[in-house]
Design a protein around this motif. Structure first.
Motif, mmCIF file in Angstrom:
data_model
loop_
_atom_site.group_PDB
_atom_site.id
_atom_site.type_symbol
_atom_site.label_atom_id
_atom_site.label_comp_id
_atom_site.label_asym_id
_atom_site.label_seq_id
_atom_site.Cartn_x
_atom_site.Cartn_y
_atom_site.Cartn_z
ATOM 1 N N SER A 122 -1.481 -5.115 79.949
ATOM 2 C CA SER A 122 -2.576 -5.648 80.773
ATOM 3 C C SER A 122 -3.865 -5.920 80.003
ATOM 4 C CB SER A 122 -2.835 -4.679 81.926
ATOM 5 O OG SER A 122 -2.852 -3.329 81.479
ATOM 6 N N LYS A 123 -3.805 -5.900 78.693
ATOM 7 C CA LYS A 123 -5.027 -6.186 77.928
ATOM 8 C C LYS A 123 -5.615 -7.535 78.336
ATOM 9 C CE LYS A 123 -2.702 -8.272 73.937
ATOM 10 N NZ LYS A 123 -1.512 -7.629 73.360
ATOM 11 N N LYS A 124 -6.948 -7.583 78.416
ATOM 12 C CA LYS A 124 -7.683 -8.806 78.792
ATOM 13 C C LYS A 124 -7.420 -9.253 80.237
ATOM 14 C CE LYS A 124 -8.902 -9.789 74.371
ATOM 15 N NZ LYS A 124 -9.267 -10.791 73.452
ATOM 16 N N GLU B 193 -2.277 -0.926 77.030
ATOM 17 C CA GLU B 193 -3.589 -1.467 76.685
ATOM 18 C C GLU B 193 -3.803 -1.380 75.178
ATOM 19 O OE1 GLU B 193 -6.180 -2.797 78.470
ATOM 20 O OE2 GLU B 193 -5.250 -2.670 80.460
ATOM 21 N N ASN B 194 -4.625 -2.312 74.645
ATOM 22 C CA ASN B 194 -4.870 -2.373 73.202
ATOM 23 C C ASN B 194 -6.269 -1.956 72.777
ATOM 24 O OD1 ASN B 194 -2.674 -4.249 73.858
ATOM 25 N ND2 ASN B 194 -2.713 -4.734 71.675
ATOM 26 N N TYR B 195 -7.224 -2.008 73.689
ATOM 27 C CA TYR B 195 -8.614 -1.761 73.307
ATOM 28 C C TYR B 195 -9.151 -0.586 74.117
ATOM 29 C CZ TYR B 195 -7.621 -6.492 71.820
ATOM 30 O OH TYR B 195 -7.011 -7.585 71.262
ATOM 31 N N PHE C 180 -1.069 3.429 74.939
ATOM 32 C CA PHE C 180 -1.928 2.752 73.978
ATOM 33 C C PHE C 180 -1.046 2.067 72.944
ATOM 34 C CE2 PHE C 180 -4.735 1.945 70.475
ATOM 35 C CZ PHE C 180 -5.838 1.440 71.136
ATOM 36 N N ILE C 181 -1.190 0.729 72.811
ATOM 37 C CA ILE C 181 -0.258 -0.018 71.956
ATOM 38 C C ILE C 181 -0.952 -0.784 70.831
ATOM 39 C CG2 ILE C 181 1.422 -0.247 73.855
ATOM 40 C CD1 ILE C 181 0.556 -3.142 74.189
ATOM 41 N N GLY C 182 -2.280 -0.676 70.728
ATOM 42 C CA GLY C 182 -3.005 -1.466 69.725
ATOM 43 C C GLY C 182 -3.256 -0.690 68.442
ATOM 44 N N GLY D 282 10.438 -5.831 71.995
ATOM 45 C CA GLY D 282 10.552 -6.942 72.921
ATOM 46 C C GLY D 282 9.241 -7.235 73.621
ATOM 47 N N MET D 283 8.793 -8.500 73.512
ATOM 48 C CA MET D 283 7.589 -8.986 74.181
ATOM 49 C C MET D 283 7.993 -10.248 74.961
ATOM 50 S SD MET D 283 5.062 -8.069 70.917
ATOM 51 C CE MET D 283 4.010 -9.425 71.161
ATOM 52 N N SER D 284 7.003 -10.978 75.509
ATOM 53 C CA SER D 284 7.362 -12.110 76.373
ATOM 54 C C SER D 284 8.323 -13.097 75.710
ATOM 55 C CB SER D 284 6.102 -12.859 76.825
ATOM 56 O OG SER D 284 5.348 -12.045 77.686
ATOM 57 N N ASN D 285 8.120 -13.348 74.415
ATOM 58 C CA ASN D 285 8.919 -14.389 73.764
ATOM 59 C C ASN D 285 10.256 -13.923 73.203
ATOM 60 O OD1 ASN D 285 7.142 -16.508 74.216
ATOM 61 N ND2 ASN D 285 5.876 -15.897 72.470
ATOM 62 N N ILE E 201 10.490 -2.587 77.006
ATOM 63 C CA ILE E 201 9.945 -3.875 76.590
ATOM 64 C C ILE E 201 8.487 -3.956 77.039
ATOM 65 C CG2 ILE E 201 12.183 -5.062 76.521
ATOM 66 C CD1 ILE E 201 11.501 -6.264 79.255
ATOM 67 N N ARG E 202 7.668 -4.605 76.224
ATOM 68 C CA ARG E 202 6.221 -4.667 76.463
ATOM 69 C C ARG E 202 5.844 -6.107 76.821
ATOM 70 N NH1 ARG E 202 6.938 -2.923 71.156
ATOM 71 N NH2 ARG E 202 5.934 -4.869 70.576
ATOM 72 N N ILE E 203 5.620 -6.368 78.100
ATOM 73 C CA ILE E 203 5.424 -7.746 78.548
ATOM 74 C C ILE E 203 4.014 -7.966 79.095
ATOM 75 C CG2 ILE E 203 6.303 -9.580 80.058
ATOM 76 C CD1 ILE E 203 8.400 -8.591 78.075
ATOM 77 N N GLY E 204 3.307 -8.898 78.464
ATOM 78 C CA GLY E 204 1.978 -9.269 78.932
ATOM 79 C C GLY E 204 1.991 -10.630 79.603
ATOM 80 N N THR E 205 2.057 -11.683 78.780
ATOM 81 C CA THR E 205 1.916 -13.062 79.238
ATOM 82 C C THR E 205 2.869 -13.442 80.380
ATOM 83 O OG1 THR E 205 1.325 -13.581 76.955
ATOM 84 C CG2 THR E 205 1.809 -15.450 78.401
ATOM 85 N N ASP E 206 4.105 -13.053 80.301
ATOM 86 C CA ASP E 206 5.065 -13.455 81.350
ATOM 87 C C ASP E 206 4.726 -12.847 82.705
ATOM 88 O OD1 ASP E 206 6.464 -15.054 79.648
ATOM 89 O OD2 ASP E 206 8.384 -13.997 79.842
ATOM 90 N N GLU F 39 -1.478 -16.378 80.609
ATOM 91 C CA GLU F 39 -2.128 -16.449 79.297
ATOM 92 C C GLU F 39 -3.411 -15.624 79.274
ATOM 93 O OE1 GLU F 39 -1.079 -17.880 76.552
ATOM 94 O OE2 GLU F 39 0.674 -18.876 77.415
ATOM 95 N N ARG F 40 -3.680 -15.035 78.112
ATOM 96 C CA ARG F 40 -4.939 -14.282 77.958
ATOM 97 C C ARG F 40 -6.032 -15.214 77.460
ATOM 98 N NH1 ARG F 40 -0.909 -10.759 76.281
ATOM 99 N NH2 ARG F 40 -0.852 -11.698 74.213
ATOM 100 N N ASN F 41 -7.282 -14.951 77.827
ATOM 101 C CA ASN F 41 -8.410 -15.750 77.318
ATOM 102 C C ASN F 41 -8.727 -15.365 75.881
ATOM 103 O OD1 ASN F 41 -8.751 -17.000 79.795
ATOM 104 N ND2 ASN F 41 -9.965 -15.268 80.539
#
Ligand SMILES: *Cc1c(COP(=O)(O)O)cnc(C)c1O
Length: 225
Positions: free
Chosen positions: A34-36, A55-57, A77-79, A198-201, A214-219, A223-225
Motif C-alpha cells: 500500500s505504499k503511496k 509498506e516501504n517508508y 516492512f518491505i523497503g 512475486g509482484m504485480s508483473n 506474493i507482494r502486490i501493489g499496482t494490480d 499506479e503509484r504517483n
C-alpha cells in the motif's frame, strides 16, 4: 475497474494460478503493498478481508497506522532499512522482509527487547547481483541464517527477493528457481515457512516456483504517483 474489483480479480488470479501449477492445497498468502496509497484505500480492502499490508517508508506507514488503529492489520516492512529507523520498525511492524546487513539485524533485535512477540524476519537475497538493489548474495545465505537465528528477538521465517525486471515468464521463473532451491535446502534446518517472491508483473511465475507470499501493489491499488 475500481479498487474492490481489482482486489477481487487478484484473488481470483491467485486461485487460477495455483490450479495451473498444481498448488491448490498450498498456502500462498497475499500481501497488499500500500505504499503511496491512502489509509482509506487500505480500509476499503481491509473490509473485504485483507489483513496483511506492506509498506516501504517508515513515516508514511506510521501515519497510516495511526489512522487505522481500530483495524487488526499485520504490518510488513518491505523497503530498504536505514539504521536510524530500526527502532520504529521493530516497534510498529510484525514482519520485516528486507534484512541484508548484520548491523540492521542487531539493531532490530535490540529494539524488540521486552515485546511480547518476536519480530518475524526474512533475509533479502540479491538474485541477479544487481548493484542497485539491496540483498545478500546466495553465497552468504548460510552464514547469515546462522547469524540471525542467534538473535533472541528475531524469528527467521524465510527469504525475500526482487529479481531483475523481465516480462518473459521463463526468465522470471528461472530467477525465482534459484531462490526456491535455497529455500528448500535450508527450510528444515532453520524451520522456514515463508518464501516472499512475486509482484504485480511476475507473481504467476513466482507461484509456479514455490512462493508462499506474493507482494502486490499496482494490480490492487493502481499506479503509484
Ligand atoms: C512496491 C513493492 C512491491 C509491489 O510492487 P507492484 O509492482 O506495484 O506490485 C512489492 N515488493 C516490494 C519490495 C516493493 O517495494
Amino acid at each position: 475497474m475500481n479498487l474492490k474489483q481489482r482486489y477481487q480479480k487478484v484473488l481470483t488470479n491467485i486461485i487460477d494460478t495455483k490450479k495451473r501449477f498444481s498448488r491448490v492445497n498450498d498456502n500462498v498468502q497475499l500481501l497488499a503493498v500500500s505504499k503511496k496509497h491512502s489509509a482509506q484505500s487500505i480500509r476499503t480492502i481491509y473490509e473485504l478481508g485483507q489483513h496483511a499490508f506492506g509498506e516501504n517508508y517508515v513515516q508514511e506507514a506510521l501515519d497510516k497506522q495511526q489512522e487505522l488503529k481500530d483495524c487488526q492489520i499485520d504490518w510488513h516492512f518491505i523497503g530498504p532499512i536505514q539504521s536510524n529507523k530500526t527502532k520504529q520498525i521493530a516497534e510498529h511492524f510484525n514482519w520485516v522482509h528486507s534484512i541484508s546487513r548484520e548491523k540492521i539485524a542487531l539493531r532490530l533485535n535490540e529494539a524488540r527487547v521486552g515485546k511480547t512477540s518476536k519480530l518475524n524476519v526474512l533475509i533479502q537475497v540479491n538474485i541477479n547481483q544487481e548493484s542497485t538493489k539491496e540483498g545478500i548474495p546466495i553465497s552468504k545465505l548460510e552464514s547469515f541464517c546462522q547469524f540471525i537465528t542467534k538473535l533472541p528477538n528475531l524469528n527467521l521465517r524465510g527469504f525475500m527477493a526482487i529479481p531483475e525486471a523481465s516480462t518473459d515468464f521463463d526468465t522470471q521463473k528461472n530467477n525465482f528457481a534459484v531462490l526456491h532451491q535455497q529455500f528448500l535446502k535450508h527450510k528444515e534446518q532453520y524451520q522456514l515457512d515463508t518464501l516472499s517472491i512475486g509482484m504485480s508483473n511476475d507473481y504467476q511465475a513466482a507461484i509456479s516456483e514455490g512462493s508462499t507470499l506474493i507482494r502486490i501493489g499496482t494490480d490492487i491499488f493502481g499506479e503509484r504517483n
